[in-house]
Motif scaffolding. Sequence first.
Motif, short mmCIF file in Angstrom:
data_model
loop_
_atom_site.label_atom_id
_atom_site.label_comp_id
_atom_site.label_asym_id
_atom_site.label_seq_id
_atom_site.Cartn_x
_atom_site.Cartn_y
_atom_site.Cartn_z
N SER A 140 0.81 -1.23 0.00
CA SER A 140 0.00 0.00 0.00
C SER A 140 0.84 1.27 0.00
O SER A 140 0.37 2.32 0.45
N ALA A 141 2.08 1.18 -0.52
CA ALA A 141 2.90 2.40 -0.62
C ALA A 141 2.48 3.25 -1.80
O ALA A 141 2.89 4.40 -1.91
N GLY A 142 1.67 2.68 -2.72
CA GLY A 142 1.23 3.43 -3.88
C GLY A 142 1.96 3.07 -5.15
O GLY A 142 2.02 3.86 -6.09
N LYS A 143 2.54 1.84 -5.20
CA LYS A 143 3.31 1.42 -6.39
C LYS A 143 2.44 1.40 -7.64
O LYS A 143 2.81 1.94 -8.68
N SER A 144 1.29 0.73 -7.54
CA SER A 144 0.44 0.57 -8.72
C SER A 144 -0.12 1.91 -9.19
O SER A 144 -0.20 2.18 -10.39
N SER B 253 -6.03 -0.03 -4.63
CA SER B 253 -6.98 -0.17 -3.54
C SER B 253 -6.36 0.39 -2.28
O SER B 253 -5.14 0.57 -2.19
N THR B 254 -7.18 0.66 -1.30
CA THR B 254 -6.67 1.15 -0.02
C THR B 254 -6.10 0.02 0.81
O THR B 254 -5.47 0.25 1.83
N ILE B 255 -6.34 -1.22 0.39
CA ILE B 255 -5.74 -2.38 1.04
C ILE B 255 -4.90 -3.10 0.00
O ILE B 255 -5.02 -2.85 -1.18
N PRO B 256 -4.00 -4.02 0.43
CA PRO B 256 -3.09 -4.64 -0.53
C PRO B 256 -3.79 -5.17 -1.77
O PRO B 256 -4.76 -5.91 -1.69
N GLU B 257 -3.24 -4.77 -2.95
CA GLU B 257 -3.90 -5.14 -4.20
C GLU B 257 -3.02 -6.03 -5.07
O GLU B 257 -3.40 -7.12 -5.43
N VAL C 170 9.23 3.02 -3.93
CA VAL C 170 8.07 3.87 -3.64
C VAL C 170 7.80 3.87 -2.14
O VAL C 170 7.70 2.82 -1.51
N MET C 171 7.67 5.08 -1.58
CA MET C 171 7.31 5.24 -0.17
C MET C 171 6.13 6.20 -0.06
O MET C 171 6.02 7.15 -0.84
N THR D 115 5.21 9.08 -2.61
CA THR D 115 3.86 9.21 -3.15
C THR D 115 2.94 9.99 -2.21
O THR D 115 3.29 10.27 -1.06
N ARG D 116 1.75 10.34 -2.75
CA ARG D 116 0.72 11.09 -2.03
C ARG D 116 1.26 12.44 -1.54
O ARG D 116 0.95 12.90 -0.44
#
Length: 787
Positions: A224-228, A243-247, A365-366, A397-398
């Motif tokens: 969930s670091a935002g890789k995708s 997703s907000t949970i592991p995807e 990605v962090m 990210t974010r």
Amino acid sequence: MHTTTQSLSALQSYADLSCARQELLQAFWQDILSSSSTHGTPATLEALLEYAYRLASVVGQIPPQAMAIVLSIDSSNFARYKQTQTFTHIMQALDSMLCASNLTSDSLVAMQALQCAILACESPKRIQESLELMRHIIATGLCDIQRAKRLFTMLEICFSQDKKIAPSLESTSRNISTKALEDEFSSIASALESAIPHTKPALDTAKAKLQNKGFSIGVAGVLSAGKSSFLNALLGKSVLGTSTIPETAALTILHYGQSECAEVEFFTPQELAQHKSSDTLTNEQKALLEMGQKAIACEELAHYTSANHKSGFYSLVKQVKLALPLAFLQNNVEIVDTPGLDDPVRIREELTKSYIQQCDMLIYVMNASCAATQKDMDFILESLIGGHLARILVVLTRADLLSGKELESSLNYTRQSLQQELQKARYDGDIQALLDSIDFIPVSSLFALGYKTDDKDIIAKAQAQGFTLEQTGLPKVQAYLESMLFGDNAPKQRDLLYSAYRGVLLELDTARQNIELQQRIMQANSEDRHKIAQELRDKNEKLKESMHKAHKQLETLASDFMQYLHELLSLINAHLNAHIQRLFTQLYDDAIYEYAKNAKPSKERVESIINQSLQDSYHDLMREYKYKVAKKLRTLNELTLSTNASLPLDTPLAMPIITHPDNSAAITTLASTLALAVLELNNAHSKNSQEKLRASLQELLRTQLGDFTHLLTQENTRIQGLLEQSLAAYTKAQENALQEMIAHNLSTLESTLAKQSSPSDIQALESTFATIQSLHNEVQMILKALR
């Protein structure tokens, strides 16, 4: 000062010594004085320069490799260098000159005088060649990094100040256009193929490899670091599920294809058994395992890779290959979206780590709001120290969720954390240089994708927060990748070119030797021809002897490395004792604290202390182990290449990948067992017998941690086995290459002896030789520029 000026003036009479060179020698002398040991150094710079004056005439005869070694020597490593064969050869070549200067070959003063002569007289170009080679010596640990950096700085200042010498120390090879060298390679290959037709297969292979230009970019980060989301923005379309949970629950390899399609590869039953019982599988899941792989439409991807899909197929998937018709992926660019580093499926996390060891570039990605976790730090350091990455791009990210001040604070914290972790790992290299190889770019993936897909709603939100496309950070990432992939100084481009030209040089060497042999035979009488034949047979025997000698040297190197592993394990165990002592202090102080309150330490408290301490100790010790072994492996690889320089195989030894086995479950089990024993001890003692508790607790920890030590030795055993396999395969490949060379020599000999030569044949051969010689000189110049 007056005597020093006189000496400098004396040097100027033959070297046209400039003020910049004078300042360089003064700075070098001060560096000698400030070193930790100056035993054997003359009392004044004047004496050293008098020796240098006498040695100056031989400076131009010293090859760059030897010059690099000479410049690397100082008082701290001189004794080690004296024991090497290379150093002995250098000093033997200079022996008569040293004797004439009243110096001995085992004198540090002789080295310092020779260094002064080089710095005073040698051209910037030759010094630059030596410095490039010196960087390899630094990497082996034979030269002090800080001392080398000071020397580099001195030379840069000198050559930038003195315009008559050179505008700067920067190598002109940095400005070579890789595109021009690619075009030139095609021209050289065509000329060689026309001159020597049988070289066509080897040249076709070299051209294909150069044109392939495969470049692999790994994308990693915790779950969930935002890789995708970041990759979707980079690719300009929503390809990967978010997703907000592991995807993303599988290694996803993105490559170019004319149309979108996907192929899912499943674990084998044996691989799956490591993390999942086959008894729990449905019939449909078992059928997929039997298939091994399956082609699917991209729309079905989430059905197989999403940890949130009801099918549960994600736990069966080893990796996914996704073909996309995106321009960014053309020219064999490959992007791999990895599972999270804290993936509950342990085999998949190890798959991620193994892949990153082999990729050309890493994007890490962090989440900007919670960056620099211990998991983040461990992985980045493993990748830098254990892999072959030249650079790492950290994407925060974010970024749109933080203010400018908060974002800057996150960046600073991440940099500081990396520096602290390097220090904890006892990294003895240049920490700043390592940190400089990491770039940081904050990115707002959501807003960037909105701009890329022309999503009006998202663009409106972005503009409301003051985010233009440029401010999302994505254009900076694209520019960074462009420079890494396609720039003239892109590391991958230069490596590919070097490999291709090196292959051509080997072909030219062989062709030149064959033509020289044919010329000798054509011009010889019958008796001389038989002598030449015998010479070639003798040459083949010498090749065999060289191979045997090289294999013996390889065996010695391997033996030294195995001894190093054994000694390293002893060192790690010594450091483990310090960790055990720290655990003892924590447990004992906790018990004393509770005894003072007429209570006993709780089971939860003791388990927590032991588990956390063992987990921290294991990861600290493994990090130190990985760094030291990785450094030694790089040294072994360089020594292997130098040992086999005269042999026909131009392939490096395949080095084992150093992993960092998690072993969390095993450590937790060990901690629980140890906690029960500690609790039993605590309950058997009280405030009145706490001193007896001290001795009993120390003895318990010493005897009960054998299993913990075993965890540390497992990686040692694995690396030893893999290295033995690599050395055996390498030796076999060398033997095969040698046999091919010998067979080719004999074939050339037989065909030439049987041929009746005419004057036109001799003339044609002379013309071919002239072409080969010209191409050989050109390729040598290009290779020197590329390195």
